[in-house]
Scaffold this motif. Sequence first.
Motif, mmCIF file in Angstrom:
data_model
loop_
_atom_site.group_PDB
_atom_site.id
_atom_site.type_symbol
_atom_site.label_atom_id
_atom_site.label_comp_id
_atom_site.label_asym_id
_atom_site.label_seq_id
_atom_site.Cartn_x
_atom_site.Cartn_y
_atom_site.Cartn_z
ATOM 1 N N ASN A 111 1.500 -3.769 -5.991
ATOM 2 C CA ASN A 111 1.099 -5.108 -6.444
ATOM 3 C C ASN A 111 0.141 -5.794 -5.464
ATOM 4 O OD1 ASN A 111 1.602 -7.866 -7.832
ATOM 5 N ND2 ASN A 111 2.341 -8.191 -5.731
ATOM 6 N N TYR A 166 -14.284 -8.039 -6.572
ATOM 7 C CA TYR A 166 -12.870 -7.783 -6.840
ATOM 8 C C TYR A 166 -12.704 -6.843 -8.039
ATOM 9 C CZ TYR A 166 -8.338 -8.967 -9.061
ATOM 10 O OH TYR A 166 -7.116 -8.937 -9.678
ATOM 11 N N SER A 214 4.576 -13.505 -2.545
ATOM 12 C CA SER A 214 4.118 -14.643 -3.360
ATOM 13 C C SER A 214 3.836 -14.174 -4.783
ATOM 14 C CB SER A 214 2.842 -15.239 -2.752
ATOM 15 O OG SER A 214 1.834 -14.249 -2.685
ATOM 16 N N TYR A 267 -3.628 -15.580 -14.512
ATOM 17 C CA TYR A 267 -2.387 -16.363 -14.320
ATOM 18 C C TYR A 267 -2.600 -17.330 -13.164
ATOM 19 C CZ TYR A 267 0.282 -13.385 -17.449
ATOM 20 O OH TYR A 267 0.761 -12.734 -18.562
ATOM 21 N N THR A 314 -1.578 -18.375 -10.208
ATOM 22 C CA THR A 314 -0.757 -18.143 -9.013
ATOM 23 C C THR A 314 -1.447 -18.650 -7.748
ATOM 24 O OG1 THR A 314 -1.804 -15.995 -8.638
ATOM 25 C CG2 THR A 314 0.186 -15.994 -10.002
ATOM 26 N N ASP A 342 2.180 -4.147 5.604
ATOM 27 C CA ASP A 342 0.756 -4.397 5.343
ATOM 28 C C ASP A 342 0.176 -3.074 4.882
ATOM 29 O OD1 ASP A 342 -2.013 -4.626 5.517
ATOM 30 O OD2 ASP A 342 -1.911 -6.091 7.150
ATOM 31 N N ILE A 343 -0.176 -3.007 3.605
ATOM 32 C CA ILE A 343 -0.566 -1.700 3.052
ATOM 33 C C ILE A 343 -1.842 -1.144 3.688
ATOM 34 C CG2 ILE A 343 0.608 -2.060 0.834
ATOM 35 C CD1 ILE A 343 -2.249 -2.490 -0.389
ATOM 36 N N ILE A 383 3.061 -13.085 -8.535
ATOM 37 C CA ILE A 383 3.627 -12.150 -9.515
ATOM 38 C C ILE A 383 4.578 -11.156 -8.838
ATOM 39 C CG2 ILE A 383 2.972 -10.241 -11.055
ATOM 40 C CD1 ILE A 383 0.302 -11.832 -11.585
ATOM 41 N N HIS A 394 3.139 -8.977 3.032
ATOM 42 C CA HIS A 394 1.960 -8.840 3.899
ATOM 43 C C HIS A 394 2.294 -9.213 5.344
ATOM 44 C CE1 HIS A 394 -2.607 -9.905 4.292
ATOM 45 N NE2 HIS A 394 -2.333 -8.736 4.804
ATOM 46 N N ARG A 426 -8.314 -18.871 -4.726
ATOM 47 C CA ARG A 426 -8.709 -18.346 -3.404
ATOM 48 C C ARG A 426 -9.916 -17.409 -3.549
ATOM 49 N NH1 ARG A 426 -3.210 -18.601 -2.862
ATOM 50 N NH2 ARG A 426 -2.782 -16.493 -3.567
ATOM 51 N N GLY A 440 -3.791 -10.578 -17.369
ATOM 52 C CA GLY A 440 -4.938 -11.457 -17.598
ATOM 53 C C GLY A 440 -4.908 -12.502 -16.485
ATOM 54 N N ASN A 487 -6.725 -16.693 -8.069
ATOM 55 C CA ASN A 487 -8.098 -16.869 -8.567
ATOM 56 C C ASN A 487 -8.830 -17.984 -7.818
ATOM 57 O OD1 ASN A 487 -7.778 -14.811 -10.533
ATOM 58 N ND2 ASN A 487 -6.564 -16.249 -11.756
ATOM 59 N N GLN A 534 6.346 -14.140 5.603
ATOM 60 C CA GLN A 534 6.619 -14.073 4.156
ATOM 61 C C GLN A 534 7.942 -13.359 3.900
ATOM 62 O OE1 GLN A 534 3.138 -11.984 2.807
ATOM 63 N NE2 GLN A 534 1.922 -13.838 2.547
HETATM 64 N N1 LIG Z 1 -3.258 -14.115 -10.788
HETATM 65 C C1 LIG Z 1 -4.074 -13.499 -11.629
HETATM 66 O O1 LIG Z 1 -4.760 -14.132 -12.451
HETATM 67 C C2 LIG Z 1 -4.168 -12.003 -11.639
HETATM 68 C C3 LIG Z 1 -4.890 -11.420 -12.693
HETATM 69 C C4 LIG Z 1 -5.002 -10.044 -12.721
HETATM 70 C C5 LIG Z 1 -4.407 -9.264 -11.761
HETATM 71 N N2 LIG Z 1 -3.714 -9.860 -10.750
HETATM 72 C C6 LIG Z 1 -3.116 -8.982 -9.761
HETATM 73 O O2 LIG Z 1 -1.750 -9.289 -9.623
HETATM 74 C C7 LIG Z 1 -1.309 -8.948 -8.310
HETATM 75 C C8 LIG Z 1 -0.581 -10.111 -7.687
HETATM 76 O O3 LIG Z 1 -1.465 -11.211 -7.588
HETATM 77 P P1 LIG Z 1 -0.961 -12.722 -7.614
HETATM 78 O O4 LIG Z 1 -1.712 -13.419 -8.677
HETATM 79 O O5 LIG Z 1 0.503 -12.756 -7.623
HETATM 80 O O6 LIG Z 1 -1.581 -13.276 -6.232
HETATM 81 P P2 LIG Z 1 -0.908 -13.411 -4.792
HETATM 82 O O7 LIG Z 1 0.204 -14.385 -4.848
HETATM 83 O O8 LIG Z 1 -2.024 -13.657 -3.837
HETATM 84 O O9 LIG Z 1 -0.293 -11.959 -4.545
HETATM 85 C C9 LIG Z 1 -0.916 -10.950 -3.802
HETATM 86 C C10 LIG Z 1 0.003 -10.617 -2.653
HETATM 87 O O10 LIG Z 1 -0.526 -9.462 -1.980
HETATM 88 C C11 LIG Z 1 -0.434 -9.720 -0.598
HETATM 89 N N3 LIG Z 1 -1.345 -8.887 0.181
HETATM 90 C C12 LIG Z 1 -2.673 -9.013 0.382
HETATM 91 N N4 LIG Z 1 -3.116 -8.061 1.200
HETATM 92 C C13 LIG Z 1 -2.042 -7.304 1.530
HETATM 93 C C14 LIG Z 1 -1.839 -6.184 2.359
HETATM 94 N N5 LIG Z 1 -2.853 -5.639 3.048
HETATM 95 N N6 LIG Z 1 -0.590 -5.677 2.470
HETATM 96 C C15 LIG Z 1 0.432 -6.221 1.788
HETATM 97 N N7 LIG Z 1 0.320 -7.291 1.022
HETATM 98 C C16 LIG Z 1 -0.913 -7.826 0.879
HETATM 99 C C17 LIG Z 1 -0.765 -11.185 -0.476
HETATM 100 O O11 LIG Z 1 -0.398 -11.693 0.797
HETATM 101 P P3 LIG Z 1 -1.280 -12.884 1.451
HETATM 102 O O12 LIG Z 1 -0.966 -14.106 0.672
HETATM 103 O O13 LIG Z 1 -0.814 -12.927 2.870
HETATM 104 O O14 LIG Z 1 -2.725 -12.448 1.315
HETATM 105 C C18 LIG Z 1 0.056 -11.751 -1.618
HETATM 106 O O15 LIG Z 1 1.382 -11.970 -1.238
HETATM 107 C C19 LIG Z 1 -2.566 -8.521 -7.549
HETATM 108 O O16 LIG Z 1 -2.687 -7.103 -7.595
HETATM 109 C C20 LIG Z 1 -3.693 -9.132 -8.362
HETATM 110 O O17 LIG Z 1 -4.908 -8.429 -8.223
HETATM 111 C C21 LIG Z 1 -3.581 -11.222 -10.659
#
Ligand SMILES: NC(=O)c1ccc[n+]([C@@H]2O[C@H](COP(=O)([O-])OP(=O)(O)OC[C@H]3O[C@@H](n4cnc5c(N)ncnc54)[C@H](OP(=O)(O)O)[C@@H]3O)[C@@H](O)[C@H]2O)c1
Length: 252
Positions: free
Chosen positions: A82, A147, A13, A182, A184, A60-61, A15, A35, A189, A180, A187, A39
Amino acid sequence: MAHKTILITGAGSGIGKESAFALARRGHRVIATTHTQEQSDALAQEAAKNNLVLDSFKLDIAIPEDRELLKKYPDIDVLINNAAIGESGSLATVNMNTVRSIFETNLFSSLELTQIALSNMAQRRSGTVVFISSTAGRVMMPFLAPYAMTKFALSGGAEALRGEMRILGTGVHVSLVEPGAYHTGFNQRMIASQQGAVRERLEAFFKLLEAQSTTSIVRCIVRAAESKNPKLRYIAPWWQALGVRILRILGK
Ligand SMILES: NC(=O)c1ccc[n+]([C@@H]2O[C@H](COP(=O)([O-])OP(=O)(O)OC[C@H]3O[C@@H](n4cnc5c(N)ncnc54)[C@H](OP(=O)(O)O)[C@@H]3O)[C@@H](O)[C@H]2O)c1
């Protein structure tokens, strides 16, 4: 541009998925791990619909046996860490087991996966490890610490690892991408467990800040993955990067 073999975690999902597609579109061999198995199936279908070639499987990391799967891919040029989870709350009351489990996924599991990739990269004397951290790992926000602390630790660790790889002459690069806010869904959740004034405050914060399109951060990830000499940090969107810089100059 040389085409690379790139493995990305959490690509089911957001980014991660957008980055996997962007890298595949640019001709790289992308191993988009997710994960869950569902997916992975959905990702493979969506890729095929868009005429994109990528490998996908469940990794699953947080599960040691899943991390071991990386050993089947000794030729990975770029590992993109990621996958992450989020949680909010006050440090005055948050359950420490919750905090421990976020550290387990966002920091320890990512580092353990990286160690497996690094042993192959060091043998081949080349490779790049990219950690997706966060601007929340640079400037602390009240009620996001459960977090954000994991991202502070990840950014610090990545910087140390980068220096170590250089000093040891391994030929391995380490880079940070710090998004920053985004939109997605991550936030929303993360703050879903909050109520009342804290929830309102966090909702307003993200409503104000969140970029709607992930294009700018995906571009940073592509740059970090493709560069022969990647920078320590890539931050987007630019106006949030500027905000972080100003806040840090002000000593925040
Ligand atoms: N969106 C923002 O504003 C933002 C800002 C700063 C940094 N980030 C970082 O950007 C990255 C991607 O986030 P995103 O915004 O794209 O959100 P996201 O769609 O929730 O992406 C995170 C992905 O990691 C997966 N995940 C969680 N636990 C896992 C595990 N144990 N093993 C493998 N995969 C796992 C999630 O799967 P599930 O859906 O099944 O949990 C999800 O597919 C993350 O590192 C996040 O911290 C995001």
